[in-house]
Motif scaffolding. Structure first.
Motif, short mmCIF file in Angstrom:
data_model
loop_
_atom_site.label_atom_id
_atom_site.label_comp_id
_atom_site.label_asym_id
_atom_site.label_seq_id
_atom_site.Cartn_x
_atom_site.Cartn_y
_atom_site.Cartn_z
N ALA A 254 6.64 -6.35 -1.49
CA ALA A 254 6.86 -4.93 -1.81
C ALA A 254 7.49 -4.78 -3.19
O ALA A 254 7.15 -3.86 -3.95
CB ALA A 254 7.74 -4.29 -0.74
N LYS A 255 8.40 -5.69 -3.55
CA LYS A 255 9.05 -5.63 -4.86
C LYS A 255 8.02 -5.82 -5.98
O LYS A 255 8.05 -5.09 -6.98
CB LYS A 255 10.14 -6.69 -4.97
N HIS A 256 7.12 -6.77 -5.81
CA HIS A 256 6.09 -6.99 -6.82
C HIS A 256 5.19 -5.77 -6.96
O HIS A 256 4.79 -5.40 -8.08
CB HIS A 256 5.26 -8.22 -6.47
N ARG A 257 4.88 -5.11 -5.86
CA ARG A 257 4.07 -3.89 -5.93
C ARG A 257 4.86 -2.77 -6.61
O ARG A 257 4.29 -1.97 -7.35
CB ARG A 257 3.65 -3.46 -4.52
N MET A 258 6.16 -2.72 -6.37
CA MET A 258 6.99 -1.72 -7.02
C MET A 258 7.01 -1.95 -8.53
O MET A 258 6.91 -1.00 -9.33
CB MET A 258 8.42 -1.79 -6.46
N GLN A 259 7.10 -3.20 -8.94
CA GLN A 259 7.12 -3.53 -10.36
C GLN A 259 5.81 -3.16 -11.04
O GLN A 259 5.78 -2.81 -12.23
CB GLN A 259 7.42 -5.02 -10.54
N ARG A 260 4.73 -3.21 -10.28
CA ARG A 260 3.41 -2.84 -10.83
C ARG A 260 3.11 -1.36 -10.65
O ARG A 260 2.02 -0.90 -11.04
CB ARG A 260 2.31 -3.66 -10.15
N GLY A 261 4.02 -0.62 -10.02
CA GLY A 261 3.79 0.81 -9.80
C GLY A 261 2.81 1.10 -8.69
O GLY A 261 2.19 2.18 -8.68
N GLU A 262 2.65 0.18 -7.73
CA GLU A 262 1.65 0.33 -6.68
C GLU A 262 2.23 0.63 -5.30
O GLU A 262 1.48 0.85 -4.35
CB GLU A 262 0.81 -0.95 -6.58
N LEU A 263 3.55 0.62 -5.18
CA LEU A 263 4.17 0.81 -3.87
C LEU A 263 4.31 2.31 -3.57
O LEU A 263 4.91 3.05 -4.36
CB LEU A 263 5.54 0.15 -3.83
N PRO A 264 3.76 2.80 -2.44
CA PRO A 264 3.87 4.23 -2.13
C PRO A 264 5.32 4.68 -1.99
O PRO A 264 6.17 3.93 -1.49
CB PRO A 264 3.13 4.35 -0.79
N ASN A 265 5.58 5.90 -2.40
CA ASN A 265 6.96 6.40 -2.37
C ASN A 265 7.38 6.89 -0.99
O ASN A 265 8.49 7.41 -0.83
CB ASN A 265 7.15 7.50 -3.41
N ASP A 266 6.49 6.76 0.00
CA ASP A 266 6.86 7.15 1.36
C ASP A 266 7.26 5.94 2.21
O ASP A 266 7.23 6.00 3.44
CB ASP A 266 5.74 7.93 2.04
N THR A 267 7.62 4.84 1.57
CA THR A 267 8.07 3.64 2.29
C THR A 267 9.58 3.47 2.13
O THR A 267 10.18 3.92 1.15
CB THR A 267 7.38 2.37 1.77
N ALA A 269 10.97 0.60 1.67
CA ALA A 269 11.17 -0.35 0.58
C ALA A 269 11.25 0.39 -0.76
O ALA A 269 12.12 0.08 -1.59
CB ALA A 269 10.03 -1.37 0.56
N TYR A 270 10.36 1.36 -0.97
CA TYR A 270 10.39 2.15 -2.21
C TYR A 270 11.74 2.85 -2.33
O TYR A 270 12.33 2.89 -3.42
CB TYR A 270 9.27 3.18 -2.20
N ARG A 271 12.23 3.40 -1.24
CA ARG A 271 13.51 4.12 -1.27
C ARG A 271 14.63 3.18 -1.73
O ARG A 271 15.49 3.57 -2.52
CB ARG A 271 13.81 4.67 0.13
N TYR A 272 14.60 1.95 -1.23
CA TYR A 272 15.65 1.00 -1.60
C TYR A 272 15.53 0.60 -3.07
O TYR A 272 16.52 0.55 -3.80
CB TYR A 272 15.59 -0.24 -0.71
N PHE A 273 14.30 0.29 -3.52
CA PHE A 273 14.12 -0.12 -4.92
C PHE A 273 14.49 1.00 -5.88
O PHE A 273 15.06 0.76 -6.96
CB PHE A 273 12.67 -0.56 -5.15
N GLU A 274 14.16 2.23 -5.52
CA GLU A 274 14.52 3.36 -6.35
C GLU A 274 16.04 3.47 -6.47
O GLU A 274 16.59 3.79 -7.53
CB GLU A 274 13.94 4.65 -5.75
N GLN A 275 16.73 3.15 -5.39
CA GLN A 275 18.19 3.21 -5.38
C GLN A 275 18.78 2.17 -6.34
O GLN A 275 19.68 2.50 -7.13
CB GLN A 275 18.70 2.97 -3.96
#
Length: 533
Positions: A254-267, A269-275
């Motif tokens: 999930a972190k790698h997807r977040m770094q690539r901008g591919e992780l949906p913001n309704d997860t 994991a996204y909430r934690y990474f955004e934090q």
């Protein structure tokens, strides 16, 4: 195998003798101070207390039997552990809610390593900073998702479930647990393909934390066998390390997807990474310890969402098959409101009969019949009786759900108790009640500071599942091809985990019409392109 058991017994003898000496001294001390007031309870025996005739399976039935004999609060012992069993809501509220600052600890589960310390199992931790942070984070994440009714993932997975049930109805039990696992894995990491593994992992965890699981959870001195020859310890080390590695791997993906901008913001994991991005870590990189903390936090929320919902859904299918009159009433209501469209959360206010059948299922066959144990964090006194630190308090859900004054005819499945004003549990308006978020019967989710945070997702997921299966299918017991009679279903046969599921049982499912079957297939086809199968 006999030789191994004999060796283990001999190795355990020193710790068993030590435990016996402790018990004798404790028993002698209690005998000398026997004038102190105490709660009633079954006769106790030196050393063992009352463990010798306490069943490891369906223990709640014995606790209910003792409650009928000794009253709504009584005491018993198992080896060196004191238990206070409560079967009255007001008493449970006085101890576990009003005195939550005393009775919110968690007991040591012998076969679950370091669960009280964290970070792997927040619901089983003691109340410390790790627990406080994880609980606060999970509460906020769940509340935000509920505002959007979990982003439509419950309905999408339901369309998939109905399609699978149409194509292969014999596997309905597997599909039901997987449905729960897929919803949670999608919310956690945007990877519903983890659904089956999620369910299996949850089941293995529950086995290790239950009295029906490893014998070391009841005969605790056996845990003292040296680790190099302790089979229970070896198993748990392997299981727990594999589970945490799985959680951590999902976190890293999930972190790698977040770094690539591919992780949906309704997860989540996204909430934690955004934090952590807001905290200045723009590359989302953390230490191994920080990643382990986060992956366990998200992973456990994910796991709990499977174990708390899968069992009740299976019991609901069982209840509908065994009570065709209520199946028909709920289907008639669905047809009036929804027609040929699969029910969604928008139909919630208009389907009180469906909700009553779901609510009654959880009362009739509770998913947590023993209740989740609380532990006294310091000495206390209640009704003139001293309660010592580390005493375990169990609000027995099976007994609470059968108090005659609140739940008349408690042994039987009676959904009308939630719909008819003449019953004690009736509440208005029926566009709102019954539900799993508020009102009567909320003790199913625990007490006070240890209340389960998942009421909202239980409410949504169970409603969509119950309404969807009743909309699509007629169900009934399996018919034996030889005798032509229904195959019996034992409604009390379960795995006896602390959060349980029924043992395997057989049902038949038939689409309610050719038109309804067509709609089910169309619904399945409409979502398979959006779901990772």
């Amino acid at each position: 195998m006999e030789n191994l058991a004999l060796v283990l017994l001999y190795v355990a003898i020193p710790s068993l003798l030590f435990s016996a000496v402790q018990q004798i001294l404790s028993w002698r001390k209690k005998t000398l101070g026997s004038d102190e007031p105490k709660f009633p309870g079954p006769k106790q025996y030196p050393i063992v207390g009352r463990i010798h005739d306490l069943p490891r399976f369906s223990m709640w039935l014995k606790f209910k039997e003792w409650a009928d004999e000794h009253g709504p609060i009584y005491e018993t012992h198992a080896m060196d552990q004191t238990f206070i069993i409560v079967s009255d809501e007001k008493i449970a509220e006085e101890l576990l809610v009003k005195r939550g600052h005393i009775y919110s600890g968690r007991p040591q589960i012998r076969s679950l390593i370091k669960h009280k310390d964290g970070p792997a199992y927040s619901a089983l931790m003691d109340r410390h900073d790790i627990w406080k942070y994880q609980r606060k984070w999970a509460h906020a994440a769940m509340a935000e998702a509920y505002k959007h009714h979990f982003y439509g993932h419950v309905e999408k997975e339901m369309k998939r479930y109905l399609g699978l049930l149409l194509l292969d109805p014999a596997r309905f039990l597997d599909y039901t647990r997987e449905y729960c696992g897929r919803v949670m894995s999608r919310l956690a990491w945007d990877d519903a393909t983890q659904g089956k593994k999620n369910g299996d992992s949850a089941d293995q965890t529950l086995h290790c934390m239950s009295v029906s699981g490893p014998i070391t959870n009841t005969v605790t001195p056996l845990w003292s066998i040296p680790s190099f020859m302790n089979p229970w310890y070896k198993y748990e080390i392997k299981r727990e390390s594999e589970q945490r590695a799985w959680w951590h791997n999902n976190y890293k993906l999930a972190k790698h997807r977040m770094q690539r901008g591919e992780l949906p913001n309704d997860t989540w994991a996204y909430r934690y990474f955004e934090q952590i991005h807001r905290e200045g870590k723009t590359d989302y990189e953390q230490s191994h310890e920080e990643e382990d903390f986060a992956s366990c936090m998200i992973g456990f929320v994910n796991l709990v969402g499977v174990v708390t919902i899968s069992g009740p859904l299976k019991f609901f299918l069982m209840a509908m098959a065994l009570h065709p009159e209520w199946q028909k009433k709920a289907q008639d209501e669905i047809d009036r409101v929804c027609g040929d469209l699969m029910p969604t959360m928008e139909d919630f206010p208009n389907l009180p009969t469906v909700r009553a059948c779901l609510k009654e299922t959880v009362r009739w066959r509770s998913g947590v019949p023993l209740g989740v144990p609380h532990q006294a964090e310091r000495d206390d006194e209640y009704r003139g009786v001293k309660i010592k630190k580390n005493t375990i308090i169990l609000a027995c859900e099976w007994s609470l759900n059968r108090v005659p004054e609140k739940y008349p005819d408690g042994e039987n499945f009676r959904p009308e108790r939630w719909l008819d004003p003449s019953w004690p549990t009736y509440q208005e308006p029926l566009t709102r009640y019954p539900n799993f978020r508020e009102g009567h019967g909320m003790h199913s989710f625990g007490w006070g500071r240890r209340t389960c945070l998942g009421q909202n997702i239980v409410d949504d997921e169970m409603f969509v599942f119950g309404a969807g299966t009743l909309w699509g299918f007629n169900s009934g017991p399996k018919i034996c091809p030889l005798s032509g009679k229904p195959v019996p279903i034992d409604t009390q046969a379960t795995n006896s985990h602390v959060i349980l599921e029924p043992n395997d049982f057989q049902l038949t499912f038939k689409p309610r019409s050719e038109e309804r079957a067509k709609h089910i297939l169309e619904g399945y086809q409409s979502v398979i392109g959006q779901l990772r199968l």
